[in-house]
Design an enzyme around this catalytic site. Structure first.
Site, PDB file in Angstrom:
ATOM      1  CD  GLU A  46      42.085  40.885  29.637  1.00  0.00           C
ATOM      2  OE1 GLU A  46      41.250  41.799  29.235  1.00  0.00           O
ATOM      3  OE2 GLU A  46      42.062  40.300  30.535  1.00  0.00           O
ATOM      4  CE  LYS A 119      37.044  42.323  29.195  1.00  0.00           C
ATOM      5  NZ  LYS A 119      38.120  42.562  30.077  1.00  0.00           N
ATOM      6  CB  CYS A 156      39.206  39.023  30.942  1.00  0.00           C
ATOM      7  SG  CYS A 156      39.571  38.833  32.438  1.00  0.00           S
TER       8      CYS A 156
END
Length: 287
Positions: A46, A119, A156
């Site tokens: 990431e 995200k 994540c």
């Protein structure tokens, strides 16, 4: 003899610093090494453009965001993907007008951009102050038909949510990828969550009968006095949740594994996880 459908995936675990060009060069070398070993889809961790800056709130970091199509990491990885004929999910700090996102740009094996995922789940806590920088993603969960197979990518904190993995597999994802930046907790230096981090994704693999590639960074980073040590432990799990490739807390390197997609598809059907879902009941109990 009939040919089976296979995919060879890889992930990069390494350390990153404040030099964007240096980080791109480092990532390129690892992609090259993985491609030479036969990897077809290669995952960096990431926000490899720099240090993980979300350990504190500082407006200077907004200057490191770029539009998806012109982001230096995307432009560089397009050239690399085309040169080696590989797919690369590229994690970036994205600027879209006045909006900022933690995003993934999917670069196909010919260097073409297939699209962007933003995200969905944004953490906010000591050492991970992402809500200051990123809006919650507005793309929804997505999958991508690449040259080598259909992939899903979360970022994540997304990896802790079973709904994310399930949504991607329902859309046809044959393998899931999670670029990550996770490590020490500022409020408890002795706390090490890497086993929970691995196990939650192993659970997604089992419940969805899908392989998972999760790649973390390593090293101690100093963000103007705020220090964070990233704990590595990147891994690849098969469709049964077994760790088939993994690496330690401080090692850098590339993990590579080949999966038989036809075998996995048959296994998934045989277990009946998707046959026996009760969507008529879920809507009554989900808030």
């Amino acid at each position: 003899m009939a040919q089976y459908r296979s995919i060879t995936v890889a992930g990069i675990q390494t350390h990153y610093g404040p030099d964007l060009d240096g980080n791109i060069d480092r990532t390129t070398e690892f992609v090259r090494a993985a491609a030479k070993k036969g990897a077809q889809v290669i995952l960096p961790s990431e926000l490899f453009q720099g240090i993980y800056f979300c350990t504190k709130q500082d407006p200077k970091w907004f200057l490191t965001a770029f539009a998806a199509e012109t982001h230096p990491c995307v432009v560089a990885m397009q050239a690399v993907a085309k040169e080696f004929g590989v797919v690369i999910p590229v994690s970036i700090f994205e600027k879209d007008g006045p909006r900022y996102y933690n995003s993934i740009v999917i670069v196909d094996a010919d260097g073409a951009v297939l699209g962007t995922y933003r995200k969905s789940h944004i953490p906010d806590g000591p050492g991970y102050q992402e809500k200051y920088y990123f809006r919650p993603g507005d793309t929804g969960f997505k999958v991508w038909k690449t040259r080598f197979g259909t992939i899903g990518v979360g970022i994540c904190w997304d990896q802790w949510y079973p709904e994310c993995a399930r949504a991607m597999v329902l859309q046809g994802a044959e393998i899931l990828f999670y670029p990550t930046a996770i490590g020490s907790e500022p409020y408890d230096a002795a706390l090490d969550t890497h086993l929970q981090w691995q196990r939650v994704m192993q659970g997604h693999a089992v419940a969805n009968a899908v392989p998972i590639v999760a790649m973390n960074r390593i090293g101690l980073e100093d963000n103007d006095g705020v220090k964070q040590k990233f704990y590595g432990h990147s891994f690849i799990t098969d469709h049964r949740g077994d760790l088939v490739e993994h690496i330690g807390a401080d090692e850098e390197g590339v993990l590579i594994h080949t999966f038989d997609l036809d075998l996995i598809e048959s296994y998934r059907a045989d277990w009946g996880f998707f046959r026996d879902r009760r969507t008529d009941l879920y809507a009554q109990s989900i808030i």
